[in-house]
Design a protein around this motif. Structure first.
Motif, PDB file in Angstrom:
ATOM      1  N   GLN A  96       0.780  -1.326  -0.116  1.00 33.16           N
ATOM      2  CA  GLN A  96       0.002  -0.023  -0.017  1.00 33.16           C
ATOM      3  C   GLN A  96       0.684   1.256   0.115  1.00 33.16           C
ATOM      4  O   GLN A  96       0.453   2.289  -0.204  1.00 33.16           O
ATOM      5  CB  GLN A  96      -0.874   0.154   1.175  1.00 33.16           C
ATOM      6  CG  GLN A  96      -1.960  -1.379   1.366  1.00 33.16           C
ATOM      7  CD  GLN A  96      -1.529  -2.320   2.101  1.00 33.16           C
ATOM      8  OE1 GLN A  96      -0.292  -2.799   2.083  1.00 33.16           O
ATOM      9  NE2 GLN A  96      -2.476  -3.142   2.671  1.00 33.16           N
ATOM     10  N   VAL A  97       1.962   1.242   0.748  1.00 34.03           N
ATOM     11  CA  VAL A  97       2.912   2.332   0.623  1.00 34.03           C
ATOM     12  C   VAL A  97       3.717   2.360  -0.844  1.00 34.03           C
ATOM     13  O   VAL A  97       4.437   1.622  -0.877  1.00 34.03           O
ATOM     14  CB  VAL A  97       3.741   2.220   1.802  1.00 34.03           C
ATOM     15  CG1 VAL A  97       5.045   3.553   1.724  1.00 34.03           C
ATOM     16  CG2 VAL A  97       3.349   2.062   3.026  1.00 34.03           C
ATOM     17  N   VAL A  98       3.374   3.219  -1.920  1.00 33.62           N
ATOM     18  CA  VAL A  98       3.807   3.351  -2.870  1.00 33.62           C
ATOM     19  C   VAL A  98       5.291   4.143  -2.974  1.00 33.62           C
ATOM     20  O   VAL A  98       5.890   4.034  -3.896  1.00 33.62           O
ATOM     21  CB  VAL A  98       2.888   3.823  -3.834  1.00 33.62           C
ATOM     22  CG1 VAL A  98       1.773   2.634  -4.082  1.00 33.62           C
ATOM     23  CG2 VAL A  98       2.286   4.893  -3.730  1.00 33.62           C
ATOM     24  N   SER A  99       5.407   5.057  -1.914  1.00 30.30           N
ATOM     25  CA  SER A  99       6.775   5.820  -1.982  1.00 30.30           C
ATOM     26  C   SER A  99       6.750   6.296  -0.523  1.00 30.30           C
ATOM     27  O   SER A  99       5.902   6.301   0.127  1.00 30.30           O
ATOM     28  CB  SER A  99       6.710   7.106  -2.983  1.00 30.30           C
ATOM     29  OG  SER A  99       5.638   7.863  -2.656  1.00 30.30           O
ATOM     30  N   CYS A 100       8.153   6.410  -0.034  1.00 28.29           N
ATOM     31  CA  CYS A 100       8.310   6.814   1.274  1.00 28.29           C
ATOM     32  C   CYS A 100       9.631   7.679   1.157  1.00 28.29           C
ATOM     33  O   CYS A 100      10.574   7.421   0.500  1.00 28.29           O
ATOM     34  CB  CYS A 100       8.584   5.804   2.082  1.00 28.29           C
ATOM     35  SG  CYS A 100       9.145   5.854   3.712  1.00 28.29           S
ATOM     36  N   PHE A 101       9.464   8.712   1.768  1.00 30.75           N
ATOM     37  CA  PHE A 101      10.731   9.774   1.891  1.00 30.75           C
ATOM     38  C   PHE A 101      11.153   9.896   3.341  1.00 30.75           C
ATOM     39  O   PHE A 101      10.158  10.396   4.050  1.00 30.75           O
ATOM     40  CB  PHE A 101      10.392  11.015   1.069  1.00 30.75           C
ATOM     41  CG  PHE A 101       9.933  10.898  -0.203  1.00 30.75           C
ATOM     42  CD1 PHE A 101      10.787  10.766  -1.342  1.00 30.75           C
ATOM     43  CD2 PHE A 101       8.509  10.768  -0.411  1.00 30.75           C
ATOM     44  CE1 PHE A 101      10.187  10.463  -2.564  1.00 30.75           C
ATOM     45  CE2 PHE A 101       8.037  10.363  -1.785  1.00 30.75           C
ATOM     46  CZ  PHE A 101       9.063  10.472  -2.876  1.00 30.75           C
ATOM     47  N   SER A 102      12.214  10.177   3.576  1.00 27.30           N
ATOM     48  CA  SER A 102      12.950  10.606   4.941  1.00 27.30           C
ATOM     49  C   SER A 102      12.689  12.174   4.335  1.00 27.30           C
ATOM     50  O   SER A 102      13.425  12.684   3.705  1.00 27.30           O
ATOM     51  CB  SER A 102      14.075  10.149   5.348  1.00 27.30           C
ATOM     52  OG  SER A 102      14.664  10.849   6.299  1.00 27.30           O
ATOM     53  N   VAL A 103      12.231  13.008   5.519  1.00 31.41           N
ATOM     54  CA  VAL A 103      11.946  14.488   5.309  1.00 31.41           C
ATOM     55  C   VAL A 103      12.176  15.220   6.513  1.00 31.41           C
ATOM     56  O   VAL A 103      12.605  14.737   7.597  1.00 31.41           O
ATOM     57  CB  VAL A 103      10.689  14.721   5.014  1.00 31.41           C
ATOM     58  CG1 VAL A 103      10.079  14.143   3.623  1.00 31.41           C
ATOM     59  CG2 VAL A 103       9.528  14.419   6.051  1.00 31.41           C
ATOM     60  N   GLY A 104      12.684  16.487   6.382  1.00 27.97           N
ATOM     61  CA  GLY A 104      12.936  17.435   7.515  1.00 27.97           C
ATOM     62  C   GLY A 104      11.864  18.389   7.763  1.00 27.97           C
ATOM     63  O   GLY A 104      10.976  18.319   7.087  1.00 27.97           O
ATOM     64  N   GLY A 105      11.923  19.094   8.870  1.00 28.11           N
ATOM     65  CA  GLY A 105      10.497  19.696   9.294  1.00 28.11           C
ATOM     66  C   GLY A 105       9.729  19.189  10.280  1.00 28.11           C
ATOM     67  O   GLY A 105      10.327  18.554  11.157  1.00 28.11           O
ATOM     68  N   GLY A 106       8.310  19.167  10.442  1.00 31.12           N
ATOM     69  CA  GLY A 106       7.930  18.794  11.554  1.00 31.12           C
ATOM     70  C   GLY A 106       7.664  17.248  11.392  1.00 31.12           C
ATOM     71  O   GLY A 106       7.074  16.519  12.573  1.00 31.12           O
TER      72      GLY A 106
END
Length: 158
Positions: A96-106
């Protein structure tokens, strides 16, 4: 080979293939104003150097019955390398997870999730994502209207 090594002909090839990955070499050559042999060599060089990573079809998720698209912001408790790696491994296993990113911010991670309907998403989010170890907070943002879906990278802008 780096982005600085790309010339206008390379960029035309990338643009053509990004818009239609089924193009034959002769069709690419015609669209880019090249003869077939140099076009074939350049395309292979772009593949060998990782600019072209593969060829795939663009499929309409709605036709597959995947009517719900959700962007999920996830915060994890600690920022240890082991916890992040465990989270990444777990979400990579969910279809179900078609993309995942490590992100900065909240948030720490941004997931793009598809499901057939809201009930399926509720079940998935509560029994799979929420139960992953180390989840501090999770926020679901439901797509109401897809205005500009991803269609490719801006090759000429790089």
């Amino acid at each position: 080979m780096t982005v600085q090594d790309l010339d206008a002909a390379d960029r035309r090839i990338l643009d053509a293939l990004q818009s239609d990955g089924k193009l034959s070499n002769s069709e690419i050559a015609e669209r880019t104003g090249m003869s077939t042999s140099p076009c074939w060599r350049r395309t292979r060089r772009l593949e060998d150097n990782g600019f072209i990573q593969g060829y795939r079809a663009t499929i309409d998720r709605n036709r597959l019955g995947l009517g719900v698209l959700v962007f999920v912001l996830v915060q994890i408790d600690t920022h240890s390398e082991a916890e992040a790696a465990a989270f990444e491994k777990a979400v990579a296993s969910f279809p179900q997870v078609v993309s995942c990113f490590s992100v900065g911010g909240g948030a720490d991670f941004l997931l793009q999730v598809v499901c057939r309907n809201l009930d399926e998403y509720a079940e998935f989010s509560m029994t799979q994502i929420r139960r992953l170890p180390g989840i501090k907070a999770m926020s679901s943002n439901f797509v109401l209207k897809e205005i500009k879906p991803f269609e490719g990278w801006p090759v000429s802008a790089s």
